[in-house]
Design an enzyme around this catalytic site. Structure first.
Site, PDB file in Angstrom:
ATOM      1  N   ASN A 167       0.424  -7.633  -0.364  1.00 47.32           N
ATOM      2  CA  ASN A 167       0.590  -7.139  -1.739  1.00 47.32           C
ATOM      3  C   ASN A 167       0.961  -8.235  -2.734  1.00 47.32           C
ATOM      4  O   ASN A 167       0.638  -8.149  -3.909  1.00 47.32           O
ATOM      5  CB  ASN A 167       1.590  -5.982  -1.784  1.00 47.32           C
ATOM      6  CG  ASN A 167       2.960  -6.351  -1.263  1.00 47.32           C
ATOM      7  OD1 ASN A 167       3.127  -7.308  -0.506  1.00 47.32           O
ATOM      8  ND2 ASN A 167       3.969  -5.584  -1.649  1.00 47.32           N
ATOM      9  N   GLU A 265      12.621  -8.908   4.820  1.00 48.81           N
ATOM     10  CA  GLU A 265      12.510  -8.218   3.530  1.00 48.81           C
ATOM     11  C   GLU A 265      11.594  -7.040   3.792  1.00 48.81           C
ATOM     12  O   GLU A 265      10.383  -7.187   3.889  1.00 48.81           O
ATOM     13  CB  GLU A 265      11.955  -9.167   2.475  1.00 48.81           C
ATOM     14  CG  GLU A 265      12.217  -8.701   1.058  1.00 48.81           C
ATOM     15  CD  GLU A 265      11.078  -7.855   0.516  1.00 48.81           C
ATOM     16  OE1 GLU A 265      11.223  -6.602   0.549  1.00 48.81           O
ATOM     17  OE2 GLU A 265      10.078  -8.410   0.068  1.00 48.81           O
ATOM     18  N   CYS A 299       7.286  -3.477  -3.042  1.00 46.73           N
ATOM     19  CA  CYS A 299       8.461  -2.971  -2.328  1.00 46.73           C
ATOM     20  C   CYS A 299       9.604  -2.627  -3.266  1.00 46.73           C
ATOM     21  O   CYS A 299      10.509  -1.875  -2.901  1.00 46.73           O
ATOM     22  CB  CYS A 299       8.926  -3.988  -1.283  1.00 46.73           C
ATOM     23  SG  CYS A 299       9.237  -5.629  -1.968  1.00 46.73           S
ATOM     24  N   GLU A 473      16.263 -14.084  -0.578  1.00 44.46           N
ATOM     25  CA  GLU A 473      15.277 -15.086  -0.958  1.00 44.46           C
ATOM     26  C   GLU A 473      15.455 -15.405  -2.434  1.00 44.46           C
ATOM     27  O   GLU A 473      15.795 -14.537  -3.233  1.00 44.46           O
ATOM     28  CB  GLU A 473      13.861 -14.576  -0.672  1.00 44.46           C
ATOM     29  CG  GLU A 473      13.610 -14.384   0.812  1.00 44.46           C
ATOM     30  CD  GLU A 473      12.198 -13.938   1.139  1.00 44.46           C
ATOM     31  OE1 GLU A 473      11.686 -14.376   2.183  1.00 44.46           O
ATOM     32  OE2 GLU A 473      11.615 -13.159   0.357  1.00 44.46           O
TER      33      GLU A 473
END
Length: 495
Positions: A167, A265, A299, A473
């Protein structure tokens, strides 16, 4: 330049076709030979635009060995020198941003405007971590004895493996690779099979920037074939993954035997809370930006819109009106706001979630079916009266569907928001700073956007809690996941 596996089609529009690679990068060499190939489709047309190697497990072993061989020299390199090379990589990404965006749209489907934004977002992590490489500080701790000195060093963890999703095929790579390489680690990357061309183009630019052979390797192939080597090889000291919670759990199990450090993640189920005192125009605009970016395939995008019942009707009216202006089409075409979903399975899943909600009593105000364009396109859809027992409420939608649930009172809003296994992103709109502060403190999420949908930036820590993942991150915290602490106690110091 090896591009024989790029077929006639949208990739012919590249300004510099040499950026396009259809071979894998292992130890500084481009590897094209494979018994099998993977078709890369344009999700807007379903047409095959390129083919990349479907590598066997042995190729992943070779890439890991190359990363291990490159590690001693790379970790010993002065941080300022690593920073210089990362800066050169960043500069090349900026120069080739248009071509990178075109490649990204061709294999992923998002509109070019979004693809360009992602490329610059991706480049920002290379720039940021290159600068942070020079600030990887340790500590000096007051010792308990006069003849001792205590220091704490931060050292690179070693060879890292990265598995990235389709994505955000550029940004999900650079925020891992930037941190790893800045810390002095080397990396083996396995990009999603749907979107390998962006990863290979980034690797090509890394080569041009002067990254030494073996520091950054890219292998393409099936997760079932390559994944067990990345998770099971003891030379890999760290695995970083972005993807579903289900897959993340399995990767954690596979990493347990070698006790790897991991960053995960994972999935999200972001609530977007509209309080009664919110500016409804701003809230509707924010919901559109959060919900429909990348056709809802993010997400951190809004998954559940929770609206105070006192303002439900006017908010839904504003949201619906804004949704009717969203143009659906091929991401290469001017004016497109919503591109295709990644594949037919994604369309079918969205359709089933909407259908299940309707059977449960929810009402579709607009949309609710595949788009007349056919293929992988789905209509922007507004569903109201969604309750907490519906799959549309509980599952990550990953499509252009705005699901609205009313609430009464702050306690109910927070209960609905927090009653999920996920804890990645959340959003709240209101005007009372004290009330907003209480919401921020009680929302069980790693990230909270207050009166804004724009929370992603290289300078802030990105990540979730609960079953949305481990680690962070971006920001200076992002280096922590690629370093180990070494405590040194020096005795016998003359007093």
């Amino acid at each position: 330049m090896q591009t024989a596996n790029a077929l006639p089609g949208p990739l012919d529009h590249l300004k510099d076709r040499s950026v396009l690679r259809t071979a894998c990068l292992i130890g500084g060499e481009w590897v094209a030979d494979a018994a099998r190939m993977i078709d890369v489709d344009d999700p807007a047309t379903g047409r095959v635009i390129a083919r990349v190697p479907d590598l066997p497990r042995a190729a992943a072993t070779q890439a890991i060995d190359a990363a291990e061989a490159a590690l001693p020299a790379w970790r010993a390199r002065p941080a300022k020198d690593r920073a210089r090379l990362l800066r050169a990589w960043y500069d090349l990404m900026e120069v080739h941003a248009d071509d990178l965006a075109w490649i990204l749209t061709s294999e992923q489907g998002k509109p070019l405007t979004e693809a360009r934004t992602e490329i610059r977002y991706a480049a920002s992590f290379i720039e940021w971590f290159g600068e942070e490489a020079k600030r990887l500080y340790g500590d000096v701790i007051p010792a308990p004895a006069a003849d001792q000195r205590i220091t704490v060093l931060r050292e690179p963890i070693g060879v890292c493996a990265a598995i990235t999703p389709w994505n955000f095929p550029a940004a999900m790579i650079t925020r891992k690779a930037g941190a790893a390489l800045a810390a002095g680690c080397t990396m083996v990357l396995k990009p999603a099979s749907q979107t390998p061309l962006t990863a290979l183009a980034l690797a090509e630019l890394g080569q041009r920037a002067g990254l030494p052979a073996g520091v950054f390797n890219v292998v393409t192939g099936s997760s079932r074939e390559l994944g067990p080597e990345l998770t099971g090889n003891p030379k890999v000291r760290k695995l970083t993954f972005t993807g579903s919670t289900e897959v993340g759990r399995e990767l954690l199990r596979q990493c347990a035997d070698t006790v790897k450090k991991t960053s995960m993640e994972l999935g999200g189920n972001a609530p977007f809370i509209v309080l009664a005192d919110a500016n409804l125009d701003d809230a509707a605009k924010g919901a559109i930006a959060s919900k429909f970016r990348n056709a809802g395939q993010t997400c951190v995008c809004t998954n559940r819109i929770l609206v105070d019942r006192a303002v439900l009707e006017p908010f839904v009216a504003k949201l619906g009106a804004a949704m009717r202006t969203l143009q659906v089409g091929d991401g290469h075409e001017d004016g497109t706001v919503i591109g295709p979903l990644i594949d037919r399975a994604a369309v079918d899943k969205v359709g089933e979630l909407v259908g299940s909600a309707m059977r449960g009593g929810a009402r579709v105000m607009q949309g609710g079916a595949p788009h007349e364009l056919g293929g992988n396109f789905y209509q922007p859809t507004l569903v109201v009266d969604v309750d907490e027992h519906m799959s549309l409420f509980k599952e990550e939608i990953f499509g252009p569907v705005a699901a609205v649930t009313p609430f009464v009172g702050d306690d109910e809003a927070l209960r609905l928001a927090n009653e999920t296994i996920f804890g990645l992103a959340s959003y709240v709109y209101g005007s009372d700073i004290g009330r907003l502060t209480r919401f921020v403190e009680r929302l069980e999420y790693g990230m909270v956007g207050v009166n804004t949908p724009a929370i992603s930036t290289e300078v802030a820590p990105f990540g979730g809690i609960k079953q949305s993942g481990l680690g962070r991150e971006g920001s200076h915290y992002g280096l922590d996941d690629y370093t180990e602490l070494k405590y040194v106690c020096l005795g016998g110091v003359p007093t």
